[in-house]
Design an enzyme around this catalytic site. Structure first.
Site, PDB file in Angstrom:
ATOM      1  CB  SER A   1      -0.508  -7.229  -8.239  1.00  0.00           C
ATOM      2  OG  SER A   1      -1.117  -6.432  -6.778  1.00  0.00           O
TER       3      SER A   1
ATOM      4  CE  LYS B   1       2.528  -4.914  -6.635  1.00  0.00           C
ATOM      5  NZ  LYS B   1       1.237  -5.409  -7.393  1.00  0.00           N
TER       6      LYS B   1
END
Length: 850
Positions: A743, A786
């Site tokens: 990511s 996140k």
């Protein structure tokens, strides 16, 4: 005449040593020990002679006048004396004993044995052969192996030494052994040895006959025991036997249970074996324990489900804050059960009306009770059918709660049981490495017992408890089997209605059990086992949720545990926020509860010491009580910088931001500024350095980002002088922390393009997403964690892959309203949002490396 010699005396109690024989001797008397020490200092020779009487300090007149000159071999000293090996070398006659204060010495002269006149005489040869054969027979009767006998006896071939060898091992009184020692004639000594050997063989034969007779007598005793068992059977028929009463009680208890056919047959068979076995026999105890287990299991006992959705929702909200998905799943289960129960009630009522109308006898009979029996049978058949249908409709789901530690996976299972009105039982599976822990041991093993599943059902006492399988991802594998494979049958709704434990060896119905498993890492669960369970994700709590949990649950509990329940101690919202943000870093609330407990204990200590304590504890008081902050999370950058991009990452303890830094340097072989290399040449000579302890996946993302930057340099407005032989260095701070995952691709590409083009990266933007060589942005996981981490760090804009737009539903509304989300499908869209082209900085001239 033989040479005279003076030797230390070794008095022997209860034994005689012969020439050529090595025997172990234990020495403990002081005088004898001194004699041994003196012999060891000289030539290790002693005069071993037997005592006439068993006394501690023998006088010369209490010793025989013929002994053996022996050589001391291995010596081992211990606390109780000395152990030594003594080898007889030859006969010797006493000339004179010399008493002394320390030890006894002797003047002795060696004596030779008298050989036969003619060793080839048939009579002597026959005597010698007979002695050897009888010695072999004696050794066999004593149970010595043939190999040992041949090794010992075949090593001596001369008649004289052979006679001495056999004399040393024949069991005789000391006086008779001394007589054999003093017999100097070989032929006479062989004859005497043969007589003693024959006597020993006769003695052993007589012992064997006596043993046989004893065995016959034992057989008679066994017959007597059999008759006594018959007597016990008669007493049992008369109701006078204790075992009969126990068996009767067990039979009555088992008769009240509605056992399946297989279980009923096994129980009847074991009851018959118990009646035939003796009360104190081991087999009877094993059978009795097995039947008691069967009798105590909940074959038909059920607890009635509380199908009130409102009540269940109140119970769940009372015990836990948040966890909306889990609570919705439980309420869905209750709603289905409620509809099924209503449907079943209507069908039972309808069947009852039909049976009342159709169960009348078709014609009159002379025995009306037969019609009543038929009615009863039909009623029972209808009842059994409806109960079977009810059991089929009541199959429990298999739920798997997945999430980081401390988020309430285990505790909410107990709340689910309370909301359903069911019993609760828990089995901790962490570290289990034996399949028998799940399926149990077979009854053939000593100490066998059922597995944890059957033990839990016995503990619950009902057939439909809430059964928690805790830490199912911590199961191990060993040579004793794979316990996770044993769980396949337990956690399969299609076959757990006939779960067979190795100890019970009969099917047991687990279909009505509500199984709940917990795990931290679902990737550690085997695929076939994971496929049998419905996964319910437990995401971490937001800081606001942690604060609410602390105020509603943790603070009251810790104040009570610390003895402050009756005192008006209160933590302000700022104090709770300070504990959550500065002293804890986790997805759950365990560490938060420990820190709140630390505050409560420190306040209690001051109160106990008589100090004045403020009733309201704020953020400053928390700092005073807990010391310096333990957690230092990242914060958004204050200004836009070239080559620094803000990424987002996920950990089981929650999400956070990280900075990806990139810098460009020229290699010595790079062409000059006046003659830049072509795009192809520049791409081929680009060098990449990666630091920050990156994993393989992150390294691949960095290479893909650099390749994209080189192949799209024109469209990205990268100056030509930054394309030659240059070195791109990508660094992720916190080098001691391993990092991996796909990511970070968007953040790496942004940092590299910013460093190569000289365009700053916006400091208020955080980004995540996986990239390809063509610049596509692919979806990632952990969006909620996140985004929450970026929100805590002060980020205002979030860039996510377009395919992750649906994940916004998991983010709390207050966080969504405070952030601006941007969804991109390729890197060009991401660069348009992340690069601050309004304030481009002039590209600095690259300095060559070195």
């Amino acid at each position: 005449m033989a040479e005279r010699m003076t030797l230390p005396v070794l008095p022997l109690r209860g034994t005689v040593i012969f020439p050529g024989v090595t025997v172990p001797i234990g020495v403990g008397r002081p005088g004898t020990l001194r004699a041994i020490e003196a012999a060891i200092k000289e030539d290790r020779l002693v005069f071993a002679v037997a005592q006439r009487e068993n006394v501690d300090e023998p006088a010369p007149e209490q010793l025989y006048t013929m002994g053996v000159v022996g050589r001391i071999g291995q010596v081992q000293r211990g606390l109780g004396g000395v152990q030594l090996l003594l080898q007889g070398e030859g006969r010797a006659a006493v000339l004179h004993y010399h008493p002394a204060d320390e030890y006894l010495t002797v003047d002795a002269v060696p004596i030779e044995q008298m050989q036969p006149i003619n060793q080839d005489d048939p009579a002597f040869a026959a005597l010698y052969r007979e002695t050897r054969e009888r010695a072999m027979e004696l050794g066999e009767k004593r149970g010595l192996p043939d190999e040992v006998l041949h090794q010992v006896l075949d090593s001596v071939t001369d008649p004289g030494p052979f006679a001495d060898l056999v004399s040393g091992y024949v069991e005789l009184p000391v006086s008779e052994k001394q007589a054999l020692l003093e017999t100097l004639g070989v032929e006479e000594r062989l004859r005497r040895v043969l007589i003693h050997v024959q006597r020993q063989i006769g003695l052993l034969t007589a012992q064997a006959e006596i043993k046989s007779q004893v065995q016959e007598e034992l057989g008679e005793r066994q017959r007597e025991m059999f008759l006594r068992e018959q007597l016990k059977a008669i007493q049992k028929e008369l109701g006078e036997d204790d075992q009969n009463r126990e068996v009767t009680q067990l039979r009555e208890k088992l008769g009240k249970l509605e056992l399946p056919r297989e279980a009923r047959q096994e129980v009847e068979r074991e009851l018959g074996r118990l009646e035939r076995s003796g009360r104190e026999s081991m087999e009877a105890q094993v059978i009795r324990t097995y039947l008691e287990w069967v009798a105590e299991l909940p074959w038909n006992a059920r607890s009635d489900d509380q199908l009130d959705l409102t009540h269940a929702g109140e119970v769940l909200d009372e015990d836990h804050y948040g966890l909306k998905d889990v609570k919705d799943r439980v309420l869905e289960f209750l709603a289905v059960r409620q509809l099924r129960a209503k449907q079943l009630a209507e069908e039972v009522e309808k069947s009852g009306e039909c049976s009342a109308a159709g169960l009348k006898p078709e014609k009159d009979t002379a025995t009306p009770n037969l019609a009543g029996a038929a009615d009863a049978e039909k009623d029972k058949a209808i009842t059994d059918s409806k109960e079977a249908k009810a059991r089929a409709m009541a199959k429990g789901p298999i739920l798997l709660f997945v999430g980081p530690p401390g988020v309430g996976k285990t505790s909410i299972a107990k709340s689910i049981a309370r909301s359903l009105g069911r019993k609760y039982v828990r089995a901790a599976l962490g570290g289990v490495r034996d399949e028998a822990d799940i399926r149990g041991h077979r009854r053939t093993y000593v100490g066998a017992m059922p597995g944890r599943i059957i033990q839990g059902m016995k503990q619950a006492g009902t057939k439909n408890p809430v059964f928690l399988l805790d830490e199912v991802d911590k199961l191990g594998v060993s040579y004793q089997g794979d316990p996770s494979s044993a769980l396949l049958e337990v956690l399969d709704p299609a076959q757990n209605d006939s779960f067979t434990d190795h100890y019970l060896n009969v099917p047991f119905d687990l279909s009505e059990v509500l199984f709940i498993a917990t795990a931290n890492f679902p990737q550690n669960i085997p695929g076939p086992l994971l496929d049998r369970m419905e996964v319910v994700d437990f995401a971490g709590y937001t800081e606001r949720e942690k604060a609410e949990i602390a105020k509603k649950y943790l603070i009251p509990r810790q104040l009570e545990d610390s003895g402050l329940k009756d005192r008006t101690i209160k933590l302000t919202d700022d104090a709770v926020a300070a504990i959550v943000g500065q002293y804890t870093r986790e997805s759950g609330v365990r560490q938060l509860e420990r820190q709140i407990g630390a505050v409560a204990r420190k306040v209690a200590r001051r109160i106990a010491a008589g100090e004045r304590v403020a009733t309201t504890i704020g953020a400053e008081e928390v700092r005073d009580l807990l010391g310096r902050p333990r957690v230092h999370p990242e914060h958004a950058g204050e200004a836009s910088e070239v080559g620094v991009a803000t990424g987002m990452y996920y950990t089981p303890a929650g999400g956070d931001i990280m900075f990806v830094e990139a810098a460009v340097r020229r290699l010595p072989s790079s062409p000059s500024k006046d003659g830049p290399a072509a795009l192809g040449d520049g791409f081929g000579s680009l060098a990449l350095i990666l630091t920050g302890q990156l994993g393989d996946v992150m390294k691949e993302s960095a290479r893909a980002a650099l390749t994209y930057a080189a192949t799209h340099a024109r469209s990205l407005k990268v100056p030509d002088e930054r394309l030659g032989s240059v070195e791109v260095h990508v660094h992720v701070p916190a080098g001691a922390v391993p990092k991996d995952g796909p990511s970070a691709g968007v953040a790496m590409a942004t940092a590299i393009i910013s460093a190569m083009s000289g365009i700053p990266v916006r400091s208020d933007v955080a980004m995540t997403g996986e990239i390809t060589l063509r610049g596509r942005v692919l979806p990632i996981g952990g969006v909620k964690e996140k985004v929450l981490g970026a929100h805590r760090a002060g980020i205002k804009h979030i860039i996510l892959p377009a395919q992750n737009e649906a994940d916004l539903e998991d983010i709390p509304e207050d966080v969504q309203s405070a952030l601006e989300f941007h969804f991109v499908s390729n890197l060009d869209e991401a660069f348009a949002l992340t690069l601050d082209r309004k304030e481009p900085k002039p590209a600095e001239e690259l300095q060559p490396v070195g």
